[in-house]
Design a protein around this motif. Structure first.
Motif, PDB file in Angstrom:
ATOM      1  N   ILE A  70       0.859  -1.183   0.000  1.00 45.75           N
ATOM      2  CA  ILE A  70       0.000   0.000   0.000  1.00 45.75           C
ATOM      3  C   ILE A  70       0.893   1.231   0.000  1.00 45.75           C
ATOM      4  CG2 ILE A  70      -1.747   1.306   1.258  1.00 45.75           C
ATOM      5  CD1 ILE A  70      -2.550  -1.398   2.566  1.00 45.75           C
ATOM      6  N   GLN A  71       0.711   2.062  -0.992  1.00 57.41           N
ATOM      7  CA  GLN A  71       1.525   3.270  -1.102  1.00 57.41           C
ATOM      8  C   GLN A  71       0.940   4.359  -0.210  1.00 57.41           C
ATOM      9  OE1 GLN A  71       1.773   4.800  -5.060  1.00 57.41           O
ATOM     10  NE2 GLN A  71       3.242   6.368  -4.520  1.00 57.41           N
ATOM     11  N   GLU A  72       1.779   4.967   0.614  1.00 56.41           N
ATOM     12  CA  GLU A  72       1.361   6.093   1.461  1.00 56.41           C
ATOM     13  C   GLU A  72       1.397   7.349   0.600  1.00 56.41           C
ATOM     14  OE1 GLU A  72      -0.295   7.332   3.772  1.00 56.41           O
ATOM     15  OE2 GLU A  72       0.914   7.487   5.573  1.00 56.41           O
ATOM     16  N   VAL A  73       0.249   7.828   0.206  1.00 51.41           N
ATOM     17  CA  VAL A  73       0.176   8.972  -0.703  1.00 51.41           C
ATOM     18  C   VAL A  73      -0.120  10.249   0.060  1.00 51.41           C
ATOM     19  CG1 VAL A  73      -0.544   7.574  -2.676  1.00 51.41           C
ATOM     20  CG2 VAL A  73      -2.265   8.571  -1.187  1.00 51.41           C
ATOM     21  N   ARG A  74       0.222  11.351  -0.544  1.00 47.54           N
ATOM     22  CA  ARG A  74      -0.110  12.667  -0.001  1.00 47.54           C
ATOM     23  C   ARG A  74      -1.433  13.097  -0.617  1.00 47.54           C
ATOM     24  NH1 ARG A  74       2.873  14.045   4.162  1.00 47.54           N
ATOM     25  NH2 ARG A  74       2.419  16.222   3.779  1.00 47.54           N
ATOM     26  N   VAL A  75      -2.293  13.674   0.195  1.00 51.52           N
ATOM     27  CA  VAL A  75      -3.602  14.125  -0.265  1.00 51.52           C
ATOM     28  C   VAL A  75      -3.645  15.642  -0.130  1.00 51.52           C
ATOM     29  CG1 VAL A  75      -6.088  13.957   0.105  1.00 51.52           C
ATOM     30  CG2 VAL A  75      -4.631  11.970   0.544  1.00 51.52           C
ATOM     31  N   ARG A  76      -4.013  16.325  -1.205  1.00 49.31           N
ATOM     32  CA  ARG A  76      -4.096  17.781  -1.183  1.00 49.31           C
ATOM     33  C   ARG A  76      -5.401  18.214  -0.529  1.00 49.31           C
ATOM     34  NH1 ARG A  76      -4.037  18.686  -6.976  1.00 49.31           N
ATOM     35  NH2 ARG A  76      -5.065  20.607  -6.374  1.00 49.31           N
ATOM     36  N   TYR A  77      -5.331  19.311   0.221  1.00 46.94           N
ATOM     37  CA  TYR A  77      -6.523  19.833   0.898  1.00 46.94           C
ATOM     38  C   TYR A  77      -7.634  20.154  -0.097  1.00 46.94           C
ATOM     39  CZ  TYR A  77      -4.178  20.051   5.377  1.00 46.94           C
ATOM     40  OH  TYR A  77      -3.533  19.716   6.540  1.00 46.94           O
ATOM     41  N   ASP A  78      -7.265  20.628  -1.296  1.00 51.56           N
ATOM     42  CA  ASP A  78      -8.272  20.936  -2.310  1.00 51.56           C
ATOM     43  C   ASP A  78      -9.062  19.675  -2.673  1.00 51.56           C
ATOM     44  OD1 ASP A  78      -7.413  23.534  -2.361  1.00 51.56           O
ATOM     45  OD2 ASP A  78      -6.255  23.329  -4.211  1.00 51.56           O
ATOM     46  N   ASP A  79      -8.380  18.527  -2.755  1.00 54.00           N
ATOM     47  CA  ASP A  79      -9.058  17.275  -3.083  1.00 54.00           C
ATOM     48  C   ASP A  79      -9.981  16.836  -1.949  1.00 54.00           C
ATOM     49  OD1 ASP A  79      -7.765  17.163  -5.532  1.00 54.00           O
ATOM     50  OD2 ASP A  79      -6.096  15.978  -4.737  1.00 54.00           O
ATOM     51  N   ILE A  80      -9.562  17.055  -0.712  1.00 53.89           N
ATOM     52  CA  ILE A  80     -10.399  16.720   0.437  1.00 53.89           C
ATOM     53  C   ILE A  80     -11.684  17.545   0.399  1.00 53.89           C
ATOM     54  CG2 ILE A  80     -10.571  16.751   2.955  1.00 53.89           C
ATOM     55  CD1 ILE A  80      -7.444  16.451   2.929  1.00 53.89           C
ATOM     56  N   GLU A  81     -11.533  18.839   0.172  1.00 53.75           N
ATOM     57  CA  GLU A  81     -12.694  19.725   0.129  1.00 53.75           C
ATOM     58  C   GLU A  81     -13.606  19.378  -1.042  1.00 53.75           C
ATOM     59  OE1 GLU A  81     -10.786  23.536   0.098  1.00 53.75           O
ATOM     60  OE2 GLU A  81     -10.242  23.376   2.226  1.00 53.75           O
ATOM     61  N   ALA A  82     -13.044  19.054  -2.197  1.00 52.22           N
ATOM     62  CA  ALA A  82     -13.852  18.668  -3.358  1.00 52.22           C
ATOM     63  C   ALA A  82     -14.596  17.368  -3.081  1.00 52.22           C
ATOM     64  CB  ALA A  82     -12.969  18.521  -4.601  1.00 52.22           C
ATOM     65  N   GLY A  83     -13.947  16.424  -2.412  1.00 51.26           N
ATOM     66  CA  GLY A  83     -14.601  15.170  -2.054  1.00 51.26           C
ATOM     67  C   GLY A  83     -15.748  15.382  -1.087  1.00 51.26           C
TER      68      GLY A  83
END
Length: 93
Positions: A70-83
């Motif tokens: 499982i790759q530990e990825v970085r998540v952008r705040y913009d993507d969190i808000e869009a989700g």
């Protein structure tokens, strides 16, 4: 404190996952019996790095995730808000 729009957070941190887990938890994730896990930890051939914390064995979550593929990825705040907008039914603008 104001955050910049390009900041990101680790996926595991986003969901409040612990930085380390006990050997039993790691063994369960790796489909190993506790007996096998403890034996392999003592012999130094556990599938990921194990360290002693007092009398306990602990495994860093990032090492466990890597052992599971499982790759530990970085998540952008913009993507969190869009989700969050998508989940609430709001149109993405």
């Amino acid at each position: 404190m104001k955050r910049h729009r390009d900041e990101s957070v680790a996926f595991s941190a986003l969901f409040g996952l612990p930085a380390e887990v006990g050997l039993r938890t790691a063994a369960e994730a790796l489909n190993l019996s506790p007996t096998t896990a403890y034996r392999r930890a003592r012999n130094g051939d556990f599938p990921c790095r194990v360290r002693r914390a007092g009398r306990r064995y602990v495994v860093r979550l990032s090492d466990l995730m890597r052992a599971l593929g499982i790759q530990e990825v970085r998540v952008r705040y913009d993507d969190i808000e869009a989700g969050a907008r998508f989940a609430s039914g709001e149109a993405d603008t």
